[in-house]
Design a protein around this motif. Structure first.
Motif, PDB file in Angstrom:
ATOM      1  N   GLY B 114       0.832  -1.208   0.000  1.00  0.00           N
ATOM      2  CA  GLY B 114       0.000   0.000   0.000  1.00  0.00           C
ATOM      3  C   GLY B 114       0.861   1.250   0.000  1.00  0.00           C
ATOM      4  O   GLY B 114       0.632   2.187  -0.768  1.00  0.00           O
ATOM      5  N   ASP B 115       1.873   1.243   0.829  1.00  0.00           N
ATOM      6  CA  ASP B 115       2.779   2.375   0.900  1.00  0.00           C
ATOM      7  C   ASP B 115       3.483   2.593  -0.438  1.00  0.00           C
ATOM      8  O   ASP B 115       3.597   3.722  -0.923  1.00  0.00           O
ATOM      9  N   GLY B 116       3.950   1.510  -1.050  1.00  0.00           N
ATOM     10  CA  GLY B 116       4.651   1.603  -2.325  1.00  0.00           C
ATOM     11  C   GLY B 116       3.752   2.103  -3.439  1.00  0.00           C
ATOM     12  O   GLY B 116       4.144   2.955  -4.244  1.00  0.00           O
ATOM     13  N   LEU B 117       2.530   1.587  -3.461  1.00  0.00           N
ATOM     14  CA  LEU B 117       1.568   2.014  -4.477  1.00  0.00           C
ATOM     15  C   LEU B 117       1.276   3.509  -4.363  1.00  0.00           C
ATOM     16  O   LEU B 117       1.271   4.234  -5.364  1.00  0.00           O
ATOM     17  N   ALA B 118       1.020   3.952  -3.140  1.00  0.00           N
ATOM     18  CA  ALA B 118       0.719   5.363  -2.921  1.00  0.00           C
ATOM     19  C   ALA B 118       1.898   6.215  -3.386  1.00  0.00           C
ATOM     20  O   ALA B 118       1.726   7.221  -4.083  1.00  0.00           O
ATOM     21  N   ARG B 119       3.101   5.775  -3.050  1.00  0.00           N
ATOM     22  CA  ARG B 119       4.291   6.545  -3.413  1.00  0.00           C
ATOM     23  C   ARG B 119       4.434   6.636  -4.930  1.00  0.00           C
ATOM     24  O   ARG B 119       4.632   7.715  -5.491  1.00  0.00           O
ATOM     25  N   ASP B 120       4.284   5.504  -5.609  1.00  0.00           N
ATOM     26  CA  ASP B 120       4.392   5.501  -7.075  1.00  0.00           C
ATOM     27  C   ASP B 120       3.323   6.381  -7.717  1.00  0.00           C
ATOM     28  O   ASP B 120       3.597   7.139  -8.644  1.00  0.00           O
ATOM     29  N   PRO B 162       5.534 -22.689   3.012  1.00  0.00           N
ATOM     30  CA  PRO B 162       5.265 -22.164   1.658  1.00  0.00           C
ATOM     31  C   PRO B 162       3.770 -21.981   1.362  1.00  0.00           C
ATOM     32  O   PRO B 162       3.421 -21.211   0.471  1.00  0.00           O
ATOM     33  N   ARG B 163       2.920 -22.669   2.123  1.00  0.00           N
ATOM     34  CA  ARG B 163       1.482 -22.552   1.842  1.00  0.00           C
ATOM     35  C   ARG B 163       0.921 -21.156   2.108  1.00  0.00           C
ATOM     36  O   ARG B 163      -0.140 -20.825   1.623  1.00  0.00           O
ATOM     37  N   VAL B 164       1.619 -20.349   2.912  1.00  0.00           N
ATOM     38  CA  VAL B 164       1.087 -19.000   3.171  1.00  0.00           C
ATOM     39  C   VAL B 164       1.229 -18.100   1.942  1.00  0.00           C
ATOM     40  O   VAL B 164       0.564 -17.065   1.842  1.00  0.00           O
ATOM     41  N   GLY B 165       2.112 -18.497   0.990  1.00  0.00           N
ATOM     42  CA  GLY B 165       2.380 -17.648  -0.167  1.00  0.00           C
ATOM     43  C   GLY B 165       1.178 -17.409  -1.061  1.00  0.00           C
ATOM     44  O   GLY B 165       0.919 -16.277  -1.476  1.00  0.00           O
ATOM     45  N   GLY B 166       0.424 -18.488  -1.371  1.00  0.00           N
ATOM     46  CA  GLY B 166      -0.704 -18.372  -2.293  1.00  0.00           C
ATOM     47  C   GLY B 166      -1.742 -17.337  -1.854  1.00  0.00           C
ATOM     48  O   GLY B 166      -2.030 -16.393  -2.594  1.00  0.00           O
ATOM     49  N   PRO B 167      -2.280 -17.495  -0.653  1.00  0.00           N
ATOM     50  CA  PRO B 167      -3.260 -16.519  -0.180  1.00  0.00           C
ATOM     51  C   PRO B 167      -2.699 -15.092  -0.128  1.00  0.00           C
ATOM     52  O   PRO B 167      -3.425 -14.139  -0.426  1.00  0.00           O
ATOM     53  N   LEU B 168      -1.431 -14.960   0.217  1.00  0.00           N
ATOM     54  CA  LEU B 168      -0.861 -13.612   0.289  1.00  0.00           C
ATOM     55  C   LEU B 168      -0.720 -12.991  -1.102  1.00  0.00           C
ATOM     56  O   LEU B 168      -0.857 -11.778  -1.270  1.00  0.00           O
ATOM     57  N   ALA B 169      -0.428 -13.823  -2.112  1.00  0.00           N
ATOM     58  CA  ALA B 169      -0.338 -13.314  -3.481  1.00  0.00           C
ATOM     59  C   ALA B 169      -1.707 -12.787  -3.937  1.00  0.00           C
ATOM     60  O   ALA B 169      -1.811 -11.716  -4.545  1.00  0.00           O
ATOM     61  N   LEU B 170      -2.750 -13.536  -3.607  1.00  0.00           N
ATOM     62  CA  LEU B 170      -4.112 -13.085  -3.923  1.00  0.00           C
ATOM     63  C   LEU B 170      -4.442 -11.785  -3.197  1.00  0.00           C
ATOM     64  O   LEU B 170      -5.053 -10.874  -3.752  1.00  0.00           O
ATOM     65  N   TRP B 171      -4.037 -11.745  -1.953  1.00  0.00           N
ATOM     66  CA  TRP B 171      -4.250 -10.558  -1.112  1.00  0.00           C
ATOM     67  C   TRP B 171      -3.596  -9.319  -1.763  1.00  0.00           C
ATOM     68  O   TRP B 171      -4.200  -8.242  -1.833  1.00  0.00           O
ATOM     69  N   GLY B 172      -2.386  -9.498  -2.259  1.00  0.00           N
ATOM     70  CA  GLY B 172      -1.696  -8.397  -2.927  1.00  0.00           C
ATOM     71  C   GLY B 172      -2.451  -7.918  -4.150  1.00  0.00           C
ATOM     72  O   GLY B 172      -2.536  -6.712  -4.424  1.00  0.00           O
ATOM     73  N   ARG B 173      -3.043  -8.861  -4.889  1.00  0.00           N
ATOM     74  CA  ARG B 173      -3.809  -8.486  -6.071  1.00  0.00           C
ATOM     75  C   ARG B 173      -5.066  -7.707  -5.667  1.00  0.00           C
ATOM     76  O   ARG B 173      -5.459  -6.755  -6.314  1.00  0.00           O
ATOM     77  N   ARG B 174      -5.661  -8.148  -4.572  1.00  0.00           N
ATOM     78  CA  ARG B 174      -6.863  -7.471  -4.107  1.00  0.00           C
ATOM     79  C   ARG B 174      -6.545  -6.046  -3.656  1.00  0.00           C
ATOM     80  O   ARG B 174      -7.309  -5.107  -3.919  1.00  0.00           O
ATOM     81  N   LEU B 175      -5.408  -5.876  -2.996  1.00  0.00           N
ATOM     82  CA  LEU B 175      -4.998  -4.537  -2.562  1.00  0.00           C
ATOM     83  C   LEU B 175      -4.870  -3.610  -3.757  1.00  0.00           C
ATOM     84  O   LEU B 175      -5.324  -2.461  -3.735  1.00  0.00           O
ATOM     85  N   ARG B 221       5.403  -1.954 -11.295  1.00  0.00           N
ATOM     86  CA  ARG B 221       6.137  -1.730 -10.035  1.00  0.00           C
ATOM     87  C   ARG B 221       5.499  -2.497  -8.881  1.00  0.00           C
ATOM     88  O   ARG B 221       6.182  -2.952  -7.971  1.00  0.00           O
ATOM     89  N   HIS B 222       4.189  -2.614  -8.941  1.00  0.00           N
ATOM     90  CA  HIS B 222       3.495  -3.433  -7.941  1.00  0.00           C
ATOM     91  C   HIS B 222       3.988  -4.875  -8.017  1.00  0.00           C
ATOM     92  O   HIS B 222       4.275  -5.510  -6.993  1.00  0.00           O
ATOM     93  N   ALA B 223       4.120  -5.386  -9.248  1.00  0.00           N
ATOM     94  CA  ALA B 223       4.586  -6.769  -9.438  1.00  0.00           C
ATOM     95  C   ALA B 223       6.007  -6.939  -8.898  1.00  0.00           C
ATOM     96  O   ALA B 223       6.337  -7.962  -8.283  1.00  0.00           O
ATOM     97  N   LEU B 224       6.843  -5.919  -9.099  1.00  0.00           N
ATOM     98  CA  LEU B 224       8.214  -5.987  -8.570  1.00  0.00           C
ATOM     99  C   LEU B 224       8.217  -6.062  -7.052  1.00  0.00           C
ATOM    100  O   LEU B 224       8.994  -6.806  -6.451  1.00  0.00           O
ATOM    101  N   ARG B 225       7.340  -5.292  -6.449  1.00  0.00           N
ATOM    102  CA  ARG B 225       7.267  -5.325  -4.986  1.00  0.00           C
ATOM    103  C   ARG B 225       6.801  -6.690  -4.488  1.00  0.00           C
ATOM    104  O   ARG B 225       7.313  -7.210  -3.502  1.00  0.00           O
ATOM    105  N   MET B 226       5.808  -7.253  -5.173  1.00  0.00           N
ATOM    106  CA  MET B 226       5.326  -8.579  -4.780  1.00  0.00           C
ATOM    107  C   MET B 226       6.465  -9.601  -4.888  1.00  0.00           C
ATOM    108  O   MET B 226       6.593 -10.498  -4.069  1.00  0.00           O
ATOM    109  N   GLU B 227       7.272  -9.421  -5.934  1.00  0.00           N
ATOM    110  CA  GLU B 227       8.417 -10.317  -6.123  1.00  0.00           C
ATOM    111  C   GLU B 227       9.425 -10.168  -4.980  1.00  0.00           C
ATOM    112  O   GLU B 227       9.940 -11.163  -4.467  1.00  0.00           O
ATOM    113  N   GLU B 228       9.679  -8.934  -4.592  1.00  0.00           N
ATOM    114  CA  GLU B 228      10.586  -8.700  -3.463  1.00  0.00           C
ATOM    115  C   GLU B 228      10.113  -9.412  -2.209  1.00  0.00           C
ATOM    116  O   GLU B 228      10.908  -9.861  -1.387  1.00  0.00           O
ATOM    117  N   LEU B 229       8.794  -9.473  -2.056  1.00  0.00           N
ATOM    118  CA  LEU B 229       8.230 -10.143  -0.880  1.00  0.00           C
ATOM    119  C   LEU B 229       8.228 -11.667  -1.032  1.00  0.00           C
ATOM    120  O   LEU B 229       7.832 -12.375  -0.106  1.00  0.00           O
TER     121      LEU B 229
END
Lengths: 233, 233
Positions: B114-120, B162-175, B221-229
């Motif tokens: 959220g912070d990164g998106l707002a900044r961009d 590793p199972r926490v990754g899937g739901p978090l990736a979806l969460w990022g898309r929803r954000l 840039r959002h995708a890059l941030r998700m990758e960093e995570l």
């Protein structure tokens, strides 16, 4: 600041019980500031407008900033900062649970009175420790710049409707009572802290009469703060 | 930063529609940081331990500190800072209501993404305004120093399970989706801001194609941030 001013400059940190007491003291103050951040951030939700919300949120942030210095010092002393804080979470969380404000003005009075009480109390204890730690503590408790807005808001609310004064004065008394209850609990549960106040072979301490006078001073300063808020009776 | 880099140095604040757009822009960013403070302070309660709680609370405080510079600038422009912020409370509060994290990791991902998106997003818009305001905005959006801990925590949580990754990736898309929805709403409701992006007689602007490219850049840039995570798919 205290009557005997027994600053213990000569005490070495090589005395394990002295070091333990200082770690406890820094830990309880740091946890207190984290808990204050949480509480003020929560109470900011009660603000009647955005400007007031930001003012209280800014007081919250100031508490948190102070924690950094205490953390650094704890690490210098070879302590894990968060382990040093943990033993105090119960008493401080309990204080905040028992004093959750039910409206904005109660939140403001708590921010002002609670912060002042904590500052006075730790300043009294800091009189018994080495100069460097004492200055760090006094410095980390200095939030005075943010609190003038509390005085303004509370006084103008009373000017507008004098009936709010009575309940707020009772609220202030309750805050003092809860603070003393929890302070006593902290002292009873932590021998190193109690021992610090009691003194040692080459460190001056407080006897029961001196302890009584200390509580008198804390009560008097609390009364002065209530007066500043327009809540004297 | 944008392709045409149409910095509008020559535009005077004597143009009322330009001034209105800048006041809107500073207002929405300031309100966004206050809302972020509130949200991060709230999400800090989800922390598994005190150290993590303090880390997120520190990010919250950093947001609030940034508000001060924006307030000063709004006052310089003769605007009431809180009046300038008020029109944006609905869209931003709505964003946070729709994206309340249900656990600590969701809170961390939201803080970072959220912070990164707002900044961009604001950096893109800032390309259309005078240098002084632009620098103030970029400066007030710089929270990078606090966010490394988010990357560490999220990556190690995924490494552990590793199972926490899937739901978090979806969460990022929803954000991202919610952010775009609210950004569109803000633009639609505020003519001065839209006009700023569209350009004017002596100010360059974006046509629809340029707008599309901007959204592409934000998405990349959002995708890059998700990758960093560690949340690339």
């Amino acid at each position: 600041m205290t009557e005997s001013s027994p600053a213990a400059e000569g005490v070495a940190f090589s005395d394990p019980s002295y070091r333990a007491a200082v770690v406890d003291l820094l830990g309880v103050i740091a946890y207190g500031e984290i808990a204050a951040f949480e509480r003020l951030a929560e109470d900011a939700k009660l603000a009647p407008d955005l400007a007031d919300k930001v003012a209280l949120a800014t007081m919250a942030s100031a508490e948190l900033t102070n924690v950094n210095k205490l953390r650094d010092r704890l690490e210098e002393l070879g302590a894990d900062p968060f382990e040093a804080m943990a033993p105090f979470s119960k008493a401080l969380d309990s204080f905040h649970e028992h004093t959750a404000p039910s409206n904005w003005l109660e939140g403001l009075v708590k921010a002002y009175v609670g912060d002042g009480l904590a500052r006075d109390f730790y300043a009294e204890i800091a009189a018994f420790i080495d100069v460097d730690t004492r200055e760090l503590i006094l410095d980390s408790l200095d939030n005075a710049t943010h609190s003038q807005f509390v005085v303004d808001r509370v006084r103008s609310a009373i000017a507008e409707d004098p009936r709010v004064g009575g309940p707020l004065a009772l609220w202030g008394r309750r805050l003092m009572g809860e603070a003393l209850t929890q302070a006593q609990r902290v002292a009873a549960d932590h021998d190193a802290l109690s021992a610090l106040l009691a003194g040692g072979v080459d460190r001056p301490g407080m006897d029961l009469a001196a302890l009584g006078r200390m509580f008198n001073r804390l009560t008097e300063r609390h009364a002065l703060r209530m007066e500043e808020l327009g809540l004297a009776h």
